[in-house]
Design a protein around this motif. Structure first.
Motif, PDB file in Angstrom:
ATOM      1  N   ALA A   1     124.259 -19.516 123.230  1.00 50.15           N
ATOM      2  CA  ALA A   1     124.786 -20.352 122.149  1.00 50.15           C
ATOM      3  C   ALA A   1     124.449 -21.813 122.409  1.00 50.15           C
ATOM      4  CB  ALA A   1     126.299 -20.162 122.028  1.00 50.15           C
ATOM      5  N   VAL A   2     124.545 -22.235 123.666  1.00 53.10           N
ATOM      6  CA  VAL A   2     124.196 -23.612 124.015  1.00 53.10           C
ATOM      7  C   VAL A   2     122.745 -23.893 123.641  1.00 53.10           C
ATOM      8  CG1 VAL A   2     123.857 -25.216 125.931  1.00 53.10           C
ATOM      9  CG2 VAL A   2     125.918 -23.827 125.850  1.00 53.10           C
ATOM     10  N   ALA A   3     121.862 -22.951 123.962  1.00 54.36           N
ATOM     11  CA  ALA A   3     120.446 -23.141 123.653  1.00 54.36           C
ATOM     12  C   ALA A   3     120.219 -23.173 122.150  1.00 54.36           C
ATOM     13  CB  ALA A   3     119.619 -22.038 124.299  1.00 54.36           C
ATOM     14  N   ARG A   4     120.895 -22.302 121.434  1.00 56.23           N
ATOM     15  CA  ARG A   4     120.772 -22.279 119.955  1.00 56.23           C
ATOM     16  C   ARG A   4     121.243 -23.594 119.361  1.00 56.23           C
ATOM     17  NH1 ARG A   4     123.615 -17.745 116.396  1.00 56.23           N
ATOM     18  NH2 ARG A   4     122.656 -18.747 114.593  1.00 56.23           N
ATOM     19  N   THR A   5     122.329 -24.137 119.917  1.00 60.74           N
ATOM     20  CA  THR A   5     122.892 -25.383 119.387  1.00 60.74           C
ATOM     21  C   THR A   5     121.923 -26.538 119.581  1.00 60.74           C
ATOM     22  OG1 THR A   5     125.111 -24.568 119.859  1.00 60.74           O
ATOM     23  CG2 THR A   5     124.878 -26.931 119.503  1.00 60.74           C
ATOM     24  N   LYS A   6     121.244 -26.555 120.722  1.00 58.76           N
ATOM     25  CA  LYS A   6     120.273 -27.641 120.945  1.00 58.76           C
ATOM     26  C   LYS A   6     119.169 -27.597 119.884  1.00 58.76           C
ATOM     27  CE  LYS A   6     117.044 -29.431 124.381  1.00 58.76           C
ATOM     28  NZ  LYS A   6     116.669 -29.396 125.809  1.00 58.76           N
ATOM     29  N   ARG A   7     118.743 -26.399 119.504  1.00 61.33           N
ATOM     30  CA  ARG A   7     117.732 -26.289 118.446  1.00 61.33           C
ATOM     31  C   ARG A   7     118.259 -26.834 117.123  1.00 61.33           C
ATOM     32  NH1 ARG A   7     115.429 -20.186 119.714  1.00 61.33           N
ATOM     33  NH2 ARG A   7     114.719 -20.672 121.825  1.00 61.33           N
ATOM     34  N   MET A   8     119.556 -26.623 116.884  1.00 59.05           N
ATOM     35  CA  MET A   8     120.163 -27.168 115.658  1.00 59.05           C
ATOM     36  C   MET A   8     120.108 -28.689 115.689  1.00 59.05           C
ATOM     37  SD  MET A   8     123.500 -24.749 115.324  1.00 59.05           S
ATOM     38  CE  MET A   8     123.382 -22.996 114.970  1.00 59.05           C
ATOM     39  N   PHE A   9     120.381 -29.273 116.850  1.00 62.11           N
ATOM     40  CA  PHE A   9     120.315 -30.735 116.948  1.00 62.11           C
ATOM     41  C   PHE A   9     118.912 -31.226 116.608  1.00 62.11           C
ATOM     42  CE2 PHE A   9     124.429 -31.855 118.033  1.00 62.11           C
ATOM     43  CZ  PHE A   9     124.928 -31.181 119.138  1.00 62.11           C
ATOM     44  N   LYS A  10     117.920 -30.523 117.122  1.00 61.63           N
ATOM     45  CA  LYS A  10     116.541 -30.954 116.863  1.00 61.63           C
ATOM     46  C   LYS A  10     116.223 -30.881 115.375  1.00 61.63           C
ATOM     47  CE  LYS A  10     114.140 -30.566 121.210  1.00 61.63           C
ATOM     48  NZ  LYS A  10     113.253 -29.788 122.094  1.00 61.63           N
ATOM     49  N   ARG A  11     116.644 -29.802 114.749  1.00 62.05           N
ATOM     50  CA  ARG A  11     116.402 -29.682 113.293  1.00 62.05           C
ATOM     51  C   ARG A  11     117.152 -30.776 112.537  1.00 62.05           C
ATOM     52  NH1 ARG A  11     115.997 -24.165 110.039  1.00 62.05           N
ATOM     53  NH2 ARG A  11     115.044 -25.669 108.620  1.00 62.05           N
ATOM     54  N   ALA A  12     118.338 -31.089 113.015  1.00 64.44           N
ATOM     55  CA  ALA A  12     119.135 -32.117 112.335  1.00 64.44           C
ATOM     56  C   ALA A  12     118.450 -33.477 112.408  1.00 64.44           C
ATOM     57  CB  ALA A  12     120.527 -32.196 112.951  1.00 64.44           C
ATOM     58  N   PHE A  13     117.960 -33.854 113.592  1.00 63.13           N
ATOM     59  CA  PHE A  13     117.301 -35.151 113.717  1.00 63.13           C
ATOM     60  C   PHE A  13     115.995 -35.167 112.938  1.00 63.13           C
ATOM     61  CE2 PHE A  13     120.429 -37.017 116.129  1.00 63.13           C
ATOM     62  CZ  PHE A  13     120.730 -36.341 117.300  1.00 63.13           C
ATOM     63  N   GLN A  14     115.317 -34.020 112.907  1.00 62.14           N
ATOM     64  CA  GLN A  14     114.087 -33.949 112.111  1.00 62.14           C
ATOM     65  C   GLN A  14     114.415 -34.143 110.633  1.00 62.14           C
ATOM     66  OE1 GLN A  14     110.838 -33.692 113.378  1.00 62.14           O
ATOM     67  NE2 GLN A  14     110.554 -34.347 111.247  1.00 62.14           N
ATOM     68  N   THR A  15     115.538 -33.566 110.191  1.00 66.72           N
ATOM     69  CA  THR A  15     115.973 -33.746 108.805  1.00 66.72           C
ATOM     70  C   THR A  15     116.189 -35.221 108.498  1.00 66.72           C
ATOM     71  OG1 THR A  15     117.067 -31.599 108.812  1.00 66.72           O
ATOM     72  CG2 THR A  15     117.783 -33.165 107.127  1.00 66.72           C
ATOM     73  N   GLN A  16     116.785 -35.936 109.448  1.00 66.46           N
ATOM     74  CA  GLN A  16     116.997 -37.363 109.227  1.00 66.46           C
ATOM     75  C   GLN A  16     115.662 -38.088 109.122  1.00 66.46           C
ATOM     76  OE1 GLN A  16     119.074 -41.327 111.202  1.00 66.46           O
ATOM     77  NE2 GLN A  16     119.912 -39.365 111.748  1.00 66.46           N
ATOM     78  N   MET A  17     114.735 -37.740 109.985  1.00 60.12           N
ATOM     79  CA  MET A  17     113.422 -38.390 109.936  1.00 60.12           C
ATOM     80  C   MET A  17     112.744 -38.129 108.595  1.00 60.12           C
ATOM     81  SD  MET A  17     111.834 -38.235 113.773  1.00 60.12           S
ATOM     82  CE  MET A  17     112.239 -36.594 114.333  1.00 60.12           C
ATOM     83  N   ASP A  18     113.054 -36.993 107.984  1.00 59.46           N
ATOM     84  CA  ASP A  18     112.494 -36.685 106.663  1.00 59.46           C
ATOM     85  C   ASP A  18     113.340 -37.268 105.538  1.00 59.46           C
ATOM     86  OD1 ASP A  18     111.563 -33.345 107.810  1.00 59.46           O
ATOM     87  OD2 ASP A  18     110.514 -35.266 107.983  1.00 59.46           O
ATOM     88  N   GLY A  19     114.435 -37.990 105.879  1.00 62.84           N
ATOM     89  CA  GLY A  19     115.194 -38.719 104.864  1.00 62.84           C
ATOM     90  C   GLY A  19     116.450 -38.052 104.350  1.00 62.84           C
ATOM     91  N   GLY A  20     116.888 -36.962 104.974  1.00 65.07           N
ATOM     92  CA  GLY A  20     118.065 -36.268 104.455  1.00 65.07           C
ATOM     93  C   GLY A  20     119.280 -36.386 105.355  1.00 65.07           C
ATOM     94  N   PHE A  21     120.449 -36.018 104.792  1.00 62.73           N
ATOM     95  CA  PHE A  21     121.686 -35.990 105.558  1.00 62.73           C
ATOM     96  C   PHE A  21     121.760 -34.689 106.343  1.00 62.73           C
ATOM     97  CE2 PHE A  21     126.092 -36.724 106.609  1.00 62.73           C
ATOM     98  CZ  PHE A  21     126.649 -35.455 106.672  1.00 62.73           C
ATOM     99  N   SER A  22     122.117 -34.789 107.613  1.00 63.47           N
ATOM    100  CA  SER A  22     122.274 -33.586 108.425  1.00 63.47           C
ATOM    101  C   SER A  22     123.597 -33.602 109.148  1.00 63.47           C
ATOM    102  CB  SER A  22     121.121 -33.462 109.433  1.00 63.47           C
ATOM    103  OG  SER A  22     121.034 -34.623 110.235  1.00 63.47           O
ATOM    104  N   PHE A  23     124.086 -32.392 109.455  1.00 59.10           N
ATOM    105  CA  PHE A  23     125.391 -32.240 110.060  1.00 59.10           C
ATOM    106  C   PHE A  23     125.324 -31.103 111.060  1.00 59.10           C
ATOM    107  CE2 PHE A  23     129.945 -32.267 110.348  1.00 59.10           C
ATOM    108  CZ  PHE A  23     130.345 -30.943 110.426  1.00 59.10           C
ATOM    109  N   VAL A  24     125.805 -31.360 112.278  1.00 63.27           N
ATOM    110  CA  VAL A  24     125.903 -30.289 113.266  1.00 63.27           C
ATOM    111  C   VAL A  24     127.321 -30.261 113.799  1.00 63.27           C
ATOM    112  CG1 VAL A  24     125.043 -29.302 115.414  1.00 63.27           C
ATOM    113  CG2 VAL A  24     123.494 -30.612 113.935  1.00 63.27           C
TER     114      VAL A  24
END
Lengths: 281, 380, 86
Positions: free
Chosen positions: A190-213
């Protein structure tokens, strides 16, 4: 004696963006696990020199001084509006909030809802342990029915105390929210899965959207249970109500059934990867 | 206005505009690039003007979903080193008080506009409705022309002291229209660099920055700790008190009766007192321009040798406390104002009338009972 | 090999910062090859801490689950099979 091949370091003992090797969180606290996740995500995405954090108030506030990124310390509940002001003035920076459930879902519920609805290009991070940890373990808006806390000693009662708010699910319904995920740190997978979510979230921000983890974290102190029972307790209480998974991604809001299916599949994947010798990021 | 203020560059050109527009233009002239607010009478027009003009200037104006979020957004903008402001009327500022305290302790240069519904926000402005030992510089313009100057001064003083500055406007200033040329003013005073501002660039260096209201610093950097930090704040407030008092006064040298008033009523009182002086009455006035730091010395000097001091306020009487502190027994202090508002409670009451004010000043001056307060026309 | 003379080969190893461990024991069930167990001794904080036996795979599950950054994990460099193109 077993023959050893040449060895390489796996990961890092402590996150590079953390200015301390020790901390004062309780034994078995899940928050440092989430902290490692987002700090390593920031570093691995090469965002360390363009990130500004906005911290709320809770046990995790002690990390404000040891997190090695520029940071604004906000008030309880108020980080999303502060993050909005920061991002509007520094649109090229990566701006994130770090808040607990008491902070974000009690005091600051309107702030995170409005920030998501507006589609601000920030990343809001929630550490959800279902209690106000710093003040001693009281009920929050995310505490689940039956959960014993300092002010619900007989367990949260729906008739008297009402029902928990599933903030991740709420945010996933907002059109302005692009990526909404709920992770957990109850086991290594679960810890490893959560880190991937963080990466997707920051990538979403770089693409201009709101992200939430959102991250479900253990709080054996606030749950009044033995330390090593934290993960099991979480899985059988908070974890049954606040369901792990990518609640909204790529324009799709997942149903609870889909999340459950995916969780079973991913848990097995992670377990197998660990058994084979490690999870690749 | 201080001698060090110099008009530079061209402004809007002479234009008929309402006070709200003039104050928004003055903010932009001062380099304000961020504003956030929530509609509330009589502040709403200020927000409208910022919403229109800031984006045209490359700035940001956010219609926040609540006053609480408005001040939070300004906090964030300030943290990046921008000149930022927020505002409301008294009720809306009530909601922002926790953030005001903390922004002051974080030494962020917030400019706050109170387009007030009268003068009953004096305590809120000068004592602060928030928690803890903190002070805001409070500037009280008497009309649009002064509002344009004091708005720009507000941004300057906020940066000079790293402290919030509140501009106390009102319904009258907000909505009256005058021909005014909002020209940028520069102040002949160096400002400290904003090296504390965050932009993300120092992450991973071990020298990353934190904006904190508690005197905390990042691990490995010097931290005052909360106690020393709070004491340093007090020392700063004492410096401000010594350096930034502003007031206007006249006819006090031989005055028997001194009237103290601020803001729009201050302009009416100034007019009334000048008239009475021309008629031979020995009256004088003191008009505080900074409500904090309050011109205690000027009030004391004016009261020296006077027979009585009157305080004209459009409220139950709040500034009168500071007048009493300044007068310190030299002469009796009497409130000659009172609660007077329009039917909605937002605007100007019938007491703000030169004839009525003159009557009340004369009654005090002659030792006669004060006339009863006029009643407004109540809304059904 | 018979079970009586089984030699367990380690493909990885960990260093354990015993003095920062807070005895939460989350690493014990997290370890897939089950090569961690809590000590009988206590550290200066008064907590038992994990100890390693042979058989570590370097999977880093312990590093992932430890809230106190106790572990440093090493994994053997996996050499490609003979004849493979590198």
């Amino acid at each position: 004696m077993a023959q050893m091949e040449a060895m390489k370091l796996v990961g890092q003992q402590k996150p590079e963006l953390l200015l301390t090797e020790t901390h004062h969180m309780c034994p078995g606290c899940g928050e440092p696990l989430a902290l490692r996740g987002y700090l390593e995500a920031i570093q691995e995405l090469g965002l360390g020199q363009k990130t500004i954090g906005v911290a709320g108030i809770g046990c995790y506030t002690s990390f404000s001084m040891t997190t090695d990124v520029d940071l604004v310390q906000a008030l309880h509940g108020r980080a999303p509006s502060v993050a909005t002001g920061v991002k509007r003035m520094r649109p090229d920076a990566i701006v994130f909030t770090i808040q607990g459930d008491g902070d974000m879902v009690n005091e600051g519920l309107q702030e995170v809802l409005h920030t998501a609805a507006r589609g601000e290009a920030v990343t809001c991070i929630l550490l959800n342990n279902g209690v106000f940890g710093e003040t001693g373990g009281h009920m929050t808006a995310t505490s689940v029915i039956g959960q014993r806390t300092k002010n619900t000693l007989d367990g949260r009662d729906a008739d008297y105390h009402g029902y928990p708010i599933l903030i991740g699910d709420l945010l996933a319904q907002l059109q302005g929210a692009t990526y909404v995920a709920r992770g957990s740190v109850h086991n290594a997978g679960a810890v490893a899965r959560t880190k991937r979510m963080f990466k997707r979230a920051f990538q979403t921000q770089m693409d201009g959207g709101f992200s939430f983890v959102e991250v479900l974290t253990m709080c054996p102190t606030g749950w009044f249970i033995p330390t090593k029972d934290g993960p099991d307790y979480m899985s059988s209480t908070l974890g049954e109500v606040h369901i792990m998974g990518e609640l909204k991604a790529d324009g799709v809001v997942k149903s609870t059934e889909e999340l459950h299916e995916e969780n079973v599949r991913k848990a097995m994947e992670m377990e197998q990867a660990l058994a084979r010798g490690g999870i690749d990021d | 206005m201080t001698e060090t203020a110099v008009v530079t560059g061209t402004g809007t050109g002479m234009k008929l505009m309402e006070g709200s527009e003039a104050m928004a233009e003055a903010s932009i002239a001062a380099g304000c690039t961020f504003f956030a607010g929530y509609p509330m009478t009589p502040f709403t027009e200020l927000l409208e003007h910022f919403a229109k003009r800031l984006p045209e200037q490359g700035g940001v104006c956010i219609n926040a979903e609540s006053e609480l979020e408005a001040v939070g957004m300004a906090w964030g903008a300030l943290s990046t080193g921008a000149r930022a402001a927020t505002g409301s009327t008294g009720q809306g500022l009530s909601l922002m008080q926790e953030s005001f305290s903390e922004i002051t302790l974080a030494e962020l240069p917030l400019v706050i506009f109170n387009m007030a519904r009268g003068q009953q926000d004096y305590y809120q402005s000068t004592r602060g409705g928030g928690h803890g030992d903190y002070r805001h510089i409070v500037l009280a313009p008497m009309d649009i022309g002064e509002a344009v100057e004091l708005t720009q001064l507000a941004f300057h003083l906020a940066d000079k002291w790293r402290n919030p500055v509140l501009v106390y406007g009102d319904y009258l200033i907000a909505h009256i229209q005058e021909a005014v040329d909002v020209a940028p003013v520069t102040f002949d005073e160096p400002l400290p660099a904003k090296d504390w501002a965050v932009d993300g660039s120092l992450g991973g260096s071990g020298r990353s920055r934190i904006i904190s209201s508690l005197g905390f610093a990042k691990a490995g950097q010097h931290s005052d700790g909360i106690e020393q930090h709070l004491r340093k704040m007090v020392a700063k407030f004492e410096e401000i008190e010594a350096a930034e008092v502003r007031y206007e006064s006249a006819f006090t040298d031989d005055a028997e009766t001194v009237i103290v008033a601020f803001g729009s009523p201050g302009k009416f009182v100034r007019y009334v007192v000048s008239q009475l002086r021309a008629e031979g009455e020995k009256v004088g006035y003191v008009r505080p321009i900074t409500l904090w730091p309050f011109p205690y010395e000027a009030v004391a000097n004016a009261a020296e040798g006077a027979d009585r001091v009157g305080v004209f306020e459009l409220c139950a009487g709040q500034m009168i406390d500071d007048v009493r502190l300044g007068v310190l027994g030299r002469a009796p202090v009497t409130g000659i104002g009172g609660i007077s508002t329009d039917g909605s409670g937002f605007g100007v009451g019938p007491l703000l009338d030169a004839e009525l004010i003159r009557e009340r000043v004369l009654a005090l001056h002659r030792g006669e009972p004060l006339p009863p307060l006029p009643d407004n026309e109540r809304m059904m | 090999m018979t079970s009586a003379s089984k030699t367990v080969r380690s493909k990885g190893t960990v260093t354990i910062a015993t003095e920062v461990c807070k005895g939460c024991e989350l690493c014990i069930p997290a370890c897939p090859p089950d090569v961690l167990s809590m000590s009988t001794a206590v550290n200066h904080l008064g907590y038992h801490y994990p100890e390693l036996v042979d058989g570590c795979t370097g999977c880093a599950a312990c590093l992932l689950i430890c809230p106190d950054f106790v572990f440093e994990v090493f994994r053997e460099v996996r050499r490609p099979a003979a004849g493979a193109v590198t």
